[in-house]
Design a protein around this motif. Structure first.
Motif, PDB file in Angstrom:
ATOM      1  N   VAL A 164     -32.411  56.785 -48.427  1.00  0.00           N
ATOM      2  CA  VAL A 164     -31.710  55.995 -47.401  1.00  0.00           C
ATOM      3  C   VAL A 164     -30.794  54.923 -47.984  1.00  0.00           C
ATOM      4  O   VAL A 164     -30.112  54.206 -47.246  1.00  0.00           O
ATOM      5  N   GLY A 165     -30.749  54.799 -49.321  1.00  0.00           N
ATOM      6  CA  GLY A 165     -30.095  53.655 -49.933  1.00  0.00           C
ATOM      7  C   GLY A 165     -28.631  53.478 -49.596  1.00  0.00           C
ATOM      8  O   GLY A 165     -28.156  52.348 -49.426  1.00  0.00           O
ATOM      9  N   TRP A 166     -27.900  54.579 -49.514  1.00  0.00           N
ATOM     10  CA  TRP A 166     -26.475  54.465 -49.174  1.00  0.00           C
ATOM     11  C   TRP A 166     -26.223  54.649 -47.685  1.00  0.00           C
ATOM     12  O   TRP A 166     -25.086  54.905 -47.281  1.00  0.00           O
ATOM     13  N   ASN A 167     -27.275  54.487 -46.878  1.00  0.00           N
ATOM     14  CA  ASN A 167     -27.022  54.349 -45.441  1.00  0.00           C
ATOM     15  C   ASN A 167     -26.125  53.149 -45.184  1.00  0.00           C
ATOM     16  O   ASN A 167     -25.361  53.112 -44.216  1.00  0.00           O
ATOM     17  N   THR A 168     -26.256  52.152 -46.071  1.00  0.00           N
ATOM     18  CA  THR A 168     -25.562  50.884 -45.867  1.00  0.00           C
ATOM     19  C   THR A 168     -24.842  50.451 -47.136  1.00  0.00           C
ATOM     20  O   THR A 168     -25.097  50.972 -48.228  1.00  0.00           O
ATOM     21  N   ARG A 169     -23.969  49.476 -46.972  1.00  0.00           N
ATOM     22  CA  ARG A 169     -23.283  48.842 -48.102  1.00  0.00           C
ATOM     23  C   ARG A 169     -23.253  47.338 -47.842  1.00  0.00           C
ATOM     24  O   ARG A 169     -23.373  46.885 -46.694  1.00  0.00           O
TER      25      ARG A 169
ATOM     26  N   ASP B 235     -32.840  46.532 -45.598  1.00  0.00           N
ATOM     27  CA  ASP B 235     -31.452  46.663 -46.055  1.00  0.00           C
ATOM     28  C   ASP B 235     -30.842  48.030 -45.813  1.00  0.00           C
ATOM     29  O   ASP B 235     -29.613  48.173 -45.842  1.00  0.00           O
ATOM     30  N   SER B 236     -31.654  49.050 -45.550  1.00  0.00           N
ATOM     31  CA  SER B 236     -31.106  50.408 -45.461  1.00  0.00           C
ATOM     32  C   SER B 236     -31.362  51.120 -44.142  1.00  0.00           C
ATOM     33  O   SER B 236     -30.747  52.160 -43.891  1.00  0.00           O
ATOM     34  N   VAL B 237     -32.252  50.592 -43.315  1.00  0.00           N
ATOM     35  CA  VAL B 237     -32.564  51.237 -42.033  1.00  0.00           C
ATOM     36  C   VAL B 237     -32.239  50.320 -40.862  1.00  0.00           C
ATOM     37  O   VAL B 237     -31.533  50.712 -39.918  1.00  0.00           O
ATOM     38  N   ALA B 238     -32.728  49.092 -40.900  1.00  0.00           N
ATOM     39  CA  ALA B 238     -32.516  48.163 -39.780  1.00  0.00           C
ATOM     40  C   ALA B 238     -31.043  47.962 -39.424  1.00  0.00           C
ATOM     41  O   ALA B 238     -30.697  47.920 -38.234  1.00  0.00           O
ATOM     42  N   PRO B 239     -30.113  47.854 -40.412  1.00  0.00           N
ATOM     43  CA  PRO B 239     -28.702  47.674 -40.034  1.00  0.00           C
ATOM     44  C   PRO B 239     -28.128  48.860 -39.268  1.00  0.00           C
ATOM     45  O   PRO B 239     -27.242  48.686 -38.413  1.00  0.00           O
ATOM     46  N   VAL B 240     -28.616  50.054 -39.544  1.00  0.00           N
ATOM     47  CA  VAL B 240     -28.148  51.241 -38.827  1.00  0.00           C
ATOM     48  C   VAL B 240     -28.681  51.236 -37.397  1.00  0.00           C
ATOM     49  O   VAL B 240     -27.964  51.578 -36.446  1.00  0.00           O
ATOM     50  N   LEU B 241     -29.933  50.824 -37.241  1.00  0.00           N
ATOM     51  CA  LEU B 241     -30.495  50.707 -35.898  1.00  0.00           C
ATOM     52  C   LEU B 241     -29.741  49.646 -35.099  1.00  0.00           C
ATOM     53  O   LEU B 241     -29.391  49.850 -33.930  1.00  0.00           O
ATOM     54  N   ALA B 242     -29.452  48.524 -35.737  1.00  0.00           N
ATOM     55  CA  ALA B 242     -28.765  47.427 -35.047  1.00  0.00           C
ATOM     56  C   ALA B 242     -27.343  47.795 -34.638  1.00  0.00           C
ATOM     57  O   ALA B 242     -26.827  47.305 -33.632  1.00  0.00           O
ATOM     58  N   SER B 243     -26.713  48.685 -35.401  1.00  0.00           N
ATOM     59  CA  SER B 243     -25.329  49.069 -35.111  1.00  0.00           C
ATOM     60  C   SER B 243     -25.208  50.004 -33.920  1.00  0.00           C
ATOM     61  O   SER B 243     -24.109  50.229 -33.401  1.00  0.00           O
ATOM     62  N   GLY B 244     -26.332  50.596 -33.506  1.00  0.00           N
ATOM     63  CA  GLY B 244     -26.294  51.586 -32.426  1.00  0.00           C
ATOM     64  C   GLY B 244     -25.911  52.973 -32.888  1.00  0.00           C
ATOM     65  O   GLY B 244     -25.721  53.871 -32.059  1.00  0.00           O
ATOM     66  N   GLN B 245     -25.819  53.189 -34.198  1.00  0.00           N
ATOM     67  CA  GLN B 245     -25.396  54.488 -34.724  1.00  0.00           C
ATOM     68  C   GLN B 245     -26.561  55.434 -34.968  1.00  0.00           C
ATOM     69  O   GLN B 245     -26.345  56.594 -35.347  1.00  0.00           O
ATOM     70  N   ALA B 246     -27.791  54.990 -34.752  1.00  0.00           N
ATOM     71  CA  ALA B 246     -28.953  55.800 -35.081  1.00  0.00           C
ATOM     72  C   ALA B 246     -29.431  56.631 -33.901  1.00  0.00           C
ATOM     73  O   ALA B 246     -29.403  56.186 -32.755  1.00  0.00           O
ATOM     74  N   VAL B 247     -29.887  57.847 -34.206  1.00  0.00           N
ATOM     75  CA  VAL B 247     -30.602  58.699 -33.257  1.00  0.00           C
ATOM     76  C   VAL B 247     -31.987  58.938 -33.836  1.00  0.00           C
ATOM     77  O   VAL B 247     -32.120  59.451 -34.954  1.00  0.00           O
ATOM     78  N   GLU B 248     -33.019  58.532 -33.118  1.00  0.00           N
ATOM     79  CA  GLU B 248     -34.387  58.795 -33.535  1.00  0.00           C
ATOM     80  C   GLU B 248     -34.852  60.082 -32.853  1.00  0.00           C
ATOM     81  O   GLU B 248     -34.757  60.216 -31.637  1.00  0.00           O
ATOM     82  N   TRP B 249     -35.347  60.997 -33.650  1.00  0.00           N
ATOM     83  CA  TRP B 249     -35.659  62.324 -33.121  1.00  0.00           C
ATOM     84  C   TRP B 249     -37.065  62.741 -33.544  1.00  0.00           C
ATOM     85  O   TRP B 249     -37.629  62.207 -34.488  1.00  0.00           O
ATOM     86  N   SER B 250     -37.599  63.724 -32.834  1.00  0.00           N
ATOM     87  CA  SER B 250     -38.884  64.312 -33.189  1.00  0.00           C
ATOM     88  C   SER B 250     -38.866  65.779 -32.825  1.00  0.00           C
ATOM     89  O   SER B 250     -38.018  66.232 -32.037  1.00  0.00           O
ATOM     90  N   GLY B 251     -39.781  66.530 -33.401  1.00  0.00           N
ATOM     91  CA  GLY B 251     -39.859  67.971 -33.125  1.00  0.00           C
ATOM     92  C   GLY B 251     -38.768  68.716 -33.846  1.00  0.00           C
ATOM     93  O   GLY B 251     -38.892  69.064 -35.021  1.00  0.00           O
TER      94      GLY B 251
END
Length: 306
Positions: A120-125, A181-197
């Motif tokens: 996940v490291g380059w999810n963000t900069r 540093d690599s997950v929360a900023p993506v969630l905060a931006s609204g760009q994330a889709v959380e999925w299951s199955g």
């Protein structure tokens, strides 16, 4: 960097790093040194002088409609005190990606097969203007396994944090740094889709849960023009696990469930003739598998996809 095609899908490998990573005996605790030294094709690309040889890499998948990144490596400038190899690393991945013809704004989808630090490291900069971490791919939708978000998110307070037999405090402290540093900023931006199955990303691309390594570990399946591949993340760390699929790595949070997922995915790949593309295979990086006794043997793709 290597390119290959699967029907109408183009795949590009962007290699961040390759070399000895950890003692082989520590990586897969159930296996003896003999399993490594007698493993066909392991040395020198996957085993060297008692060490597991691996790679940090991202797979770029283009299906004609979208550009997809499968995992995003370690990232630069990260605080990872418990993992010296990752700590404050400066690898220049975005430059490597641009050299391969992929600009950050070109990326449509980011798939994190799971939420470990090296995926996940380059999810963000780092953004000097805001002095904060921001999504590295401004136009991308990030697909995050919902079970991993629930497990790793400090705000979710997963029961494993306080379980007597759960991961220790040092491990949780580092996971919290990764999430921040690599997950929360993506969630905060609204760009994330959380999925299951499972979730379909296009006619040729499907994400499926394969839990065990982490609660939400997943694979990306490609099926185009009669050709198939499965990007398995950390379901398989080393080819030694092809011959011994019941043996999980030391990084698997549920080794038994991970082994069940591994066997199921490898069995299907062997039956369908699918290319198995793990996150950390050095050398050729991918293989087709076939049944061999209680496990599987690899027919290496050199160059990948040949």
């Amino acid at each position: 960097m290597e390119r290959f095609t699967l029907g109408d899908v183009e795949v590009l490998r962007v290699l961040e790093w390759e070399g000895p990573f950890a003692p082989a005996a520590a990586l897969v605790p159930e296996l003896t040194e003999r399993a490594w030294t007698e493993g066909a094709g392991l040395a020198p690309e996957h085993y060297e002088a008692g060490a597991y040889v691996g790679a940090l890499q991202t797979w770029v998948v283009r299906d004609g409609e979208r550009t997809v990144l499968v995992d995003t490596g370690v990232g630069d400038g990260r605080e990872r005190p418990s993992t010296p190899m990752f700590h404050r690393r400066e690898g220049g991945f975005l430059t490597l990606l641009e050299q391969a013809g992929v600009r950050p704004e070109d990326v449509d989808v980011v798939v994190n097969t799971h939420l470990h630090a090296d995926h996940v490291g380059w999810n963000t900069r780092w953004d000097e203007g805001t002095r904060d971490w921001v999504p590295a791919f401004p136009n991308a939708t990030y697909y995050l396994p919902a079970a991993d978000r629930e497990f790793f998110d400090p705000a979710a307070a997963h029961p494993a944090r306080t379980a007597a037999d759960g991961p220790g405090a040092a491990k949780w402290a580092e996971w919290d740094l990764v999430f921040a540093d690599s997950v929360a900023p993506v969630l905060a931006s609204g760009q994330a889709v959380e999925w299951s199955g499972s979730v379909r990303l296009g006619d040729a691309l499907v994400l499926e849960e394969t839990p065990g390594h982490t609660p939400g570990s997943s694979v990306l399946r490609v099926d185009s023009g009669g050709e198939r591949a499965v990007f398995v993340g950390d379901l398989v760390h080393s080819p030694v696990q092809l011959a011994h699929p019941s043996c999980s790595s030391c990084f698997c949070l549920d080794p038994v469930q991970a082994a069940e997922s591994r066997l199921r995915v490898l069995a299907r790949a062997a039956e369908e003739g699918a290319l198995v593309v793990p996150a950390h295979f050095a050398g050729a990086g991918a293989a087709r598998v076939r049944r061999a006794g209680a496990g599987f043997a690899a027919d290496w793709a050199v160059p990948v996809g040949s």
